[in-house]
Design a protein around this motif. Structure first.
Motif, PDB file in Angstrom:
ATOM      1  N   LEU A  41       0.969  -1.022   0.129  1.00  0.00           N
ATOM      2  CA  LEU A  41      -0.111  -0.331  -0.064  1.00  0.00           C
ATOM      3  C   LEU A  41       0.953   1.250  -0.024  1.00  0.00           C
ATOM      4  O   LEU A  41       1.974   1.270   0.800  1.00  0.00           O
ATOM      5  N   THR A  42       0.266   2.357  -0.727  1.00  0.00           N
ATOM      6  CA  THR A  42       1.179   3.538  -0.563  1.00  0.00           C
ATOM      7  C   THR A  42       0.680   4.369   0.760  1.00  0.00           C
ATOM      8  O   THR A  42      -0.240   3.882   1.489  1.00  0.00           O
ATOM      9  N   SER A  43       1.374   5.306   0.969  1.00  0.00           N
ATOM     10  CA  SER A  43       1.161   6.085   2.534  1.00  0.00           C
ATOM     11  C   SER A  43      -0.392   6.764   2.115  1.00  0.00           C
ATOM     12  O   SER A  43      -1.036   6.898   3.046  1.00  0.00           O
ATOM     13  N   ASP A  44      -0.615   7.260   0.823  1.00  0.00           N
ATOM     14  CA  ASP A  44      -1.856   7.768   0.803  1.00  0.00           C
ATOM     15  C   ASP A  44      -3.126   6.681   0.881  1.00  0.00           C
ATOM     16  O   ASP A  44      -4.009   6.989   1.598  1.00  0.00           O
ATOM     17  N   GLU A  45      -2.942   5.304   0.486  1.00  0.00           N
ATOM     18  CA  GLU A  45      -3.911   4.253   0.702  1.00  0.00           C
ATOM     19  C   GLU A  45      -3.850   3.775   2.001  1.00  0.00           C
ATOM     20  O   GLU A  45      -5.258   3.769   2.233  1.00  0.00           O
ATOM     21  N   LYS A  46      -3.123   4.102   2.648  1.00  0.00           N
ATOM     22  CA  LYS A  46      -3.127   3.388   4.235  1.00  0.00           C
ATOM     23  C   LYS A  46      -3.898   4.604   4.934  1.00  0.00           C
ATOM     24  O   LYS A  46      -4.293   4.084   6.266  1.00  0.00           O
ATOM     25  N   LYS A  47      -4.247   5.624   4.596  1.00  0.00           N
ATOM     26  CA  LYS A  47      -4.885   6.693   5.431  1.00  0.00           C
ATOM     27  C   LYS A  47      -6.458   6.325   5.592  1.00  0.00           C
ATOM     28  O   LYS A  47      -7.090   6.854   6.066  1.00  0.00           O
ATOM     29  N   ASN A  48      -6.955   5.538   4.137  1.00  0.00           N
ATOM     30  CA  ASN A  48      -8.553   5.393   4.166  1.00  0.00           C
ATOM     31  C   ASN A  48      -9.015   4.154   4.130  1.00  0.00           C
ATOM     32  O   ASN A  48      -8.603   3.153   3.506  1.00  0.00           O
ATOM     33  N   PRO A  49      -9.628   3.741   5.164  1.00  0.00           N
ATOM     34  CA  PRO A  49     -10.176   2.210   5.522  1.00  0.00           C
ATOM     35  C   PRO A  49     -10.969   1.734   4.424  1.00  0.00           C
ATOM     36  O   PRO A  49     -10.697   0.410   3.913  1.00  0.00           O
ATOM     37  N   LYS A  50     -11.673   2.757   3.566  1.00  0.00           N
ATOM     38  CA  LYS A  50     -12.271   1.996   2.522  1.00  0.00           C
ATOM     39  C   LYS A  50     -11.466   1.811   1.308  1.00  0.00           C
ATOM     40  O   LYS A  50     -11.633   0.643   0.624  1.00  0.00           O
ATOM     41  N   VAL A  51     -10.674   2.531   1.043  1.00  0.00           N
ATOM     42  CA  VAL A  51      -9.686   2.195   0.039  1.00  0.00           C
ATOM     43  C   VAL A  51      -8.887   0.711   0.404  1.00  0.00           C
ATOM     44  O   VAL A  51      -8.378   0.010  -0.413  1.00  0.00           O
TER      45      VAL A  51
END
Length: 172
Positions: A41-51
């Motif tokens: 996962l990228t750092s941006d993806e890790k911030k959003n539970p739905k993603v």
């Protein structure tokens, strides 16, 4: 003096709870899959539970074996009967360590930590006394043998030693 006794008591309680912390060997498939997934996962993806949930469903489409079964238990597959993906996604989005994520998943569904990768055991070189009974039973099962009278670990070891010449070839 009472403060020292109280401090000692609390330290012993903490030590007891710390010894019950989930270890990778206690829940090996969960640790492996969550680590492998989270590292992709990228750092941006890790911030959003739905993603994270969507990415996990995509990750699960190519999973095989015990990883696939883990995905099934979490609800990452279309054929999954239940879904506790949010129990993995939310802690990951908070940057929780893998052991805490797996601990939380185990509380929701205990069979998640019952998943184990198949071990390939080299019977020629392994010290049978250091194996768990589960592994000794697996050796016998792989040989399509049983040990109906085996009760203790030593019984399984003796049975394997008797059958070893039949199944293990010594290279000259």
């Amino acid at each position: 003096m009472n403060k020292l006794i109280l401090i000692g008591f609390f330290l012993s309680v903490i030590a007891i709870f710390d010894s019950y912390a989930l270890k990778p060997s206690d829940c090996e498939v969960c640790f492996a899959v969550v680590e492998k997934f989270a590292s992709g996962l990228t750092s941006d993806e890790k911030k959003n539970p739905k993603v994270i949930e969507d990415k996990f469903r995509t990750f699960c489409k190519t999973s095989k074996g015990k990883d696939h079964r883990f995905c099934y238990y979490l609800g990452g597959l279309e054929e999954s009967a239940t879904g506790i993906l949010s129990e993995m996604a939310k802690p990951l989005s908070w940057s929780s360590p893998v052991d805490k994520v797996c601990e939380k998943l185990k509380k929701k569904d205990n069979q998640i930590c019952d998943l184990r990768y198949e071990k390939s055991i080299d019977v020629k070189t392994v010290d049978l006394k250091k194996l768990k009974v589960r592994d000794l039973k697996k050796i016998l099962s792989d040989w399509e043998e049983n040990c109906e009278d085996c009760i203790e670990k030593g019984d399984f070891i003796r049975r394997i030693e008797v059958l070893k010449p039949k199944y293990v070839r010594e290279d000259l």
